[in-house]
Motif scaffolding. Structure first.
Motif, mmCIF file in Angstrom:
data_model
loop_
_atom_site.group_PDB
_atom_site.id
_atom_site.type_symbol
_atom_site.label_atom_id
_atom_site.label_comp_id
_atom_site.label_asym_id
_atom_site.label_seq_id
_atom_site.Cartn_x
_atom_site.Cartn_y
_atom_site.Cartn_z
ATOM 1 N N LYS A 101 1.105 -0.985 -0.360
ATOM 2 C CA LYS A 101 -0.478 -0.125 0.006
ATOM 3 C C LYS A 101 0.508 0.742 -0.172
ATOM 4 O O LYS A 101 0.483 2.271 -0.059
ATOM 5 C CB LYS A 101 -0.862 0.139 0.895
ATOM 6 C CG LYS A 101 -2.174 -0.673 1.150
ATOM 7 C CD LYS A 101 -3.522 -1.281 2.308
ATOM 8 C CE LYS A 101 -4.312 -2.284 1.973
ATOM 9 N NZ LYS A 101 -5.331 -2.149 3.189
ATOM 10 N N HIS A 102 2.536 0.700 0.202
ATOM 11 C CA HIS A 102 2.843 1.823 0.202
ATOM 12 C C HIS A 102 3.298 2.983 -0.765
ATOM 13 O O HIS A 102 3.693 1.972 -1.748
ATOM 14 C CB HIS A 102 4.143 2.128 1.629
ATOM 15 C CG HIS A 102 5.366 2.974 1.566
ATOM 16 N ND1 HIS A 102 4.929 3.898 2.192
ATOM 17 C CD2 HIS A 102 6.241 3.625 0.460
ATOM 18 C CE1 HIS A 102 6.019 5.370 2.263
ATOM 19 N NE2 HIS A 102 7.165 4.387 1.244
ATOM 20 N N THR A 103 3.075 3.665 -1.636
ATOM 21 C CA THR A 103 3.686 4.937 -2.374
ATOM 22 C C THR A 103 5.099 5.248 -2.618
ATOM 23 O O THR A 103 5.256 5.881 -1.906
ATOM 24 C CB THR A 103 2.906 5.878 -3.028
ATOM 25 O OG1 THR A 103 1.639 5.319 -2.860
ATOM 26 C CG2 THR A 103 3.206 6.417 -4.274
ATOM 27 N N PRO A 141 15.327 13.597 0.262
ATOM 28 C CA PRO A 141 15.906 12.567 1.786
ATOM 29 C C PRO A 141 15.847 11.335 2.120
ATOM 30 O O PRO A 141 15.329 10.911 1.099
ATOM 31 C CB PRO A 141 14.552 13.117 2.884
ATOM 32 C CG PRO A 141 14.167 13.947 2.041
ATOM 33 C CD PRO A 141 14.464 14.429 1.153
ATOM 34 N N ASN A 142 16.379 10.390 3.008
ATOM 35 C CA ASN A 142 16.084 9.117 3.278
ATOM 36 C C ASN A 142 14.476 8.052 2.935
ATOM 37 O O ASN A 142 12.980 9.605 3.528
ATOM 38 C CB ASN A 142 16.339 8.343 4.674
ATOM 39 C CG ASN A 142 17.604 8.792 4.601
ATOM 40 O OD1 ASN A 142 18.585 8.827 5.779
ATOM 41 N ND2 ASN A 142 18.671 8.146 4.218
ATOM 42 N N GLY A 143 14.572 7.478 2.280
ATOM 43 C CA GLY A 143 13.347 6.711 1.478
ATOM 44 C C GLY A 143 12.249 7.526 0.799
ATOM 45 O O GLY A 143 11.276 7.995 0.732
ATOM 46 N N ALA A 144 12.570 9.057 0.225
ATOM 47 C CA ALA A 144 12.690 9.890 -0.694
ATOM 48 C C ALA A 144 11.676 8.664 -2.135
ATOM 49 O O ALA A 144 11.158 9.281 -3.308
ATOM 50 C CB ALA A 144 13.020 10.697 -1.013
ATOM 51 N N GLY A 145 12.343 7.786 -1.968
ATOM 52 C CA GLY A 145 12.527 7.241 -3.723
ATOM 53 C C GLY A 145 13.483 6.860 -4.183
ATOM 54 O O GLY A 145 13.054 6.991 -6.184
ATOM 55 N N LYS A 146 14.275 7.416 -4.326
ATOM 56 C CA LYS A 146 16.024 7.501 -5.398
ATOM 57 C C LYS A 146 16.380 6.114 -5.414
ATOM 58 O O LYS A 146 16.105 6.278 -6.688
ATOM 59 C CB LYS A 146 17.205 8.133 -4.503
ATOM 60 C CG LYS A 146 16.643 9.953 -3.921
ATOM 61 C CD LYS A 146 17.759 10.286 -3.724
ATOM 62 C CE LYS A 146 18.850 10.202 -2.032
ATOM 63 N NZ LYS A 146 17.365 9.747 -0.511
ATOM 64 N N THR A 147 16.570 4.685 -4.987
ATOM 65 C CA THR A 147 16.623 4.099 -5.560
ATOM 66 C C THR A 147 15.733 3.251 -5.963
ATOM 67 O O THR A 147 16.043 2.535 -7.402
ATOM 68 C CB THR A 147 17.383 3.172 -4.101
ATOM 69 O OG1 THR A 147 18.322 3.537 -3.017
ATOM 70 C CG2 THR A 147 17.756 1.469 -4.539
ATOM 71 N N THR A 148 14.170 3.811 -5.617
ATOM 72 C CA THR A 148 13.711 2.893 -6.592
ATOM 73 C C THR A 148 13.318 3.604 -7.828
ATOM 74 O O THR A 148 13.122 2.524 -8.833
ATOM 75 C CB THR A 148 11.837 3.319 -5.869
ATOM 76 O OG1 THR A 148 12.102 2.541 -4.327
ATOM 77 C CG2 THR A 148 10.917 2.914 -6.727
ATOM 78 N N ALA A 149 13.525 4.707 -7.944
ATOM 79 C CA ALA A 149 13.734 5.601 -9.199
ATOM 80 C C ALA A 149 14.835 4.302 -10.148
ATOM 81 O O ALA A 149 14.734 4.176 -10.886
ATOM 82 C CB ALA A 149 13.425 6.928 -8.823
HETATM 83 N N1 LIG Z 1 11.514 -4.144 -1.395
HETATM 84 C C1 LIG Z 1 10.900 -2.834 -0.681
HETATM 85 N N2 LIG Z 1 9.492 -3.411 -0.109
HETATM 86 C C2 LIG Z 1 8.816 -1.904 0.471
HETATM 87 N N3 LIG Z 1 8.743 -0.643 0.420
HETATM 88 C C3 LIG Z 1 10.064 -0.574 0.374
HETATM 89 C C4 LIG Z 1 10.945 -1.226 -0.569
HETATM 90 N N4 LIG Z 1 11.717 -0.441 -1.238
HETATM 91 C C5 LIG Z 1 12.092 0.093 -0.621
HETATM 92 N N5 LIG Z 1 11.116 0.704 -0.208
HETATM 93 C C6 LIG Z 1 10.501 2.032 0.693
HETATM 94 O O1 LIG Z 1 10.131 2.820 -0.714
HETATM 95 C C7 LIG Z 1 10.249 4.320 0.091
HETATM 96 C C8 LIG Z 1 11.389 4.340 -0.953
HETATM 97 O O2 LIG Z 1 12.865 4.156 -0.820
HETATM 98 P P1 LIG Z 1 14.255 4.029 -0.890
HETATM 99 O O3 LIG Z 1 14.759 3.076 -0.765
HETATM 100 O O4 LIG Z 1 13.684 4.277 -3.201
HETATM 101 O O5 LIG Z 1 13.929 5.662 -0.786
HETATM 102 P P2 LIG Z 1 15.787 6.360 -1.104
HETATM 103 O O6 LIG Z 1 15.523 7.732 -1.610
HETATM 104 O O7 LIG Z 1 16.387 5.637 -2.158
HETATM 105 O O8 LIG Z 1 16.171 6.845 0.641
HETATM 106 P P3 LIG Z 1 17.448 6.252 1.114
HETATM 107 O O9 LIG Z 1 18.412 7.750 0.838
HETATM 108 O O10 LIG Z 1 17.315 5.717 2.757
HETATM 109 O O11 LIG Z 1 18.549 4.961 0.059
HETATM 110 C C9 LIG Z 1 10.384 3.904 1.656
HETATM 111 O O12 LIG Z 1 9.991 4.615 1.957
HETATM 112 C C10 LIG Z 1 10.944 2.454 1.561
HETATM 113 O O13 LIG Z 1 10.724 1.710 2.681
#
Ligand SMILES: Nc1ncnc2c1ncn2[C@@H]1O[C@H](COP(=O)(O)OP(=O)(O)OP(=O)(O)O)[C@@H](O)[C@H]1O
Length: 316
Positions: free
Chosen positions: A13-15, A35-43
């Motif tokens: 459910k988490h966007t 910031p941490n958790g902003a979505g960088k790694t996901t992108a």
């Molecule tokens: N495999 C996963 N399952 C569930 N939630 C996830 C997963 N990967 C990331 N998230 C969540 O998605 C959001 C974005 O995470 P992401 O790792 O993309 O952020 P980030 O900007 O790279 O953070 P950081 O600087 O801490 O690495 C966060 O709230 C994280 O908890």
């Protein structure tokens, strides 16, 4: 070179990404900061095809990443945030292993690997077991590996995180060299100041969306614009106040004896006009200067964590 349009990703459910847009042009060093958790790694993982997007489009050099993931991987060198394990391989074996993955072997691989290891300053570590290298050396090895197939585009996920200042400086020097050699780079960090030294362009991501984007010069301009003007007078405080009240560009003023901090929403010409108005009212101004703000304070402002705003209150 790289276009990201309306990228969306949910984990349960988490966007994580709520419609991210990015436009990276050839030759740019594009900093993705948030910031941490902003979505960088996901992108980054979605661009690399390591995770599936829910919606949106990623186009690299005209190729749709979802339709042709292998072609896209050939164009990109990837330095992940976690180098992972090196399975007890020596530095040389590690490079050979990944070169083979791109069909490069024999003398060609030997020459290429040596050249890359020289480029990242690991030429004297070829016999070392990769797992035993320091974090800084492993990051440089990861960069050498990412360059094996001579990609035109490099993506690095928080490459300086956890590095000491010397290794961080060395890594940034390598990124500058890559830019000089014509590579396009996407680099992420949670520290805007880290990226400002090497990037030509910055995108700020917050809650899976773009919060700000522009060239480094534009971003620095916005920082200056968001800072108050410090005005010190030698008297005529009430006349100065009257000028501030009349000027529509003055948004807030705080005063400590003869020093005013003026939140002013105007360009240089309008700043000059404000000074002229003070002179016209015979206010003896002895200092009139835009405060210099830090990149981090700007970052805090646009990501809604700004504590500095509190000091700029209208108290007259
Ligand atoms: N495999 C996963 N399952 C569930 N939630 C996830 C997963 N990967 C990331 N998230 C969540 O998605 C959001 C974005 O995470 P992401 O790792 O993309 O952020 P980030 O900007 O790279 O953070 P950081 O600087 O801490 O690495 C966060 O709230 C994280 O908890």
């Amino acid at each position: 070179m790289l276009k990201v349009i309306g990228l969306k990703k949910k984990y349960g459910k988490h966007t994580a990404l709520a419609g991210l847009d990015m436009n990276i042009k050839k030759g740019q060093v594009y900093g993705l900061v948030g910031p941490n958790g902003a979505g960088k790694t996901t992108a980054i993982r979605l661009i690399m095809g390591l995770s599936h997007m829910d919606d949106g489009q990623i186009i690299i050099n005209g190729t749709d990443a979802r339709k042709k993931p292998l072609k896209v991987k050939e164009m990109i060198g990837y330095v992940p945030d976690n180098c992972g394990s090196y399975f007890n391989m020596s530095v040389n074996e590690y490079m050979e292993f990944f070169a083979a993955g791109f069909g490069i072997s024999g003398i060609k691989a030997e020459n290429r690997n040596l050249k890359l290891l020289e480029q990242v300053g690991l030429e004297d570590k070829v016999e070392f077991i990769a797992d035993t290298l320091s974090r800084g050396m492993q990051q440089r090895l990861s960069l050498a590996r990412a360059l094996i197939h001579d990609p035109e585009f490099l993506i690095m996920d928080e490459p300086t995180s956890g590095l000491d200042p010397r290794n961080s400086f060395e890594f940034k020097r390598l990124v500058k060299e890559l830019k000089k050699s014509g590579k396009t780079v996407l680099i992420s960090s949670h520290l805007l100041s880290e990226l400002s030294e090497i990037c030509t362009d910055i995108a700020v991501i917050e809650n899976g969306m773009l919060a700000a984007q522009g060239s480094l010069t534009e971003i620095l301009g916005r920082i200056e614009h968001s800072n108050p003007i410090k005005i010190v007078v030698l008297g005529a405080v009430s006349s100065a106040m009257a000028v501030f009240k009349e000027n529509p560009r003055v948004k807030a003023v705080s005063r400590n004896e003869n020093t005013f901090m003026v939140k002013f929403d105007g360009d240089k010409l309008e700043e000059a006009r404000l000074l002229y108005e003070l002179m016209d009212m015979e206010v003896p101004v002895c200092e009139f200067v835009r405060e210099t703000g830090s990149l981090e304070s700007f970052f805090m402002q646009i990501t809604n964590h700004d504590e500095e705003r509190v000091i700029i209150e209208n108290d007259y």
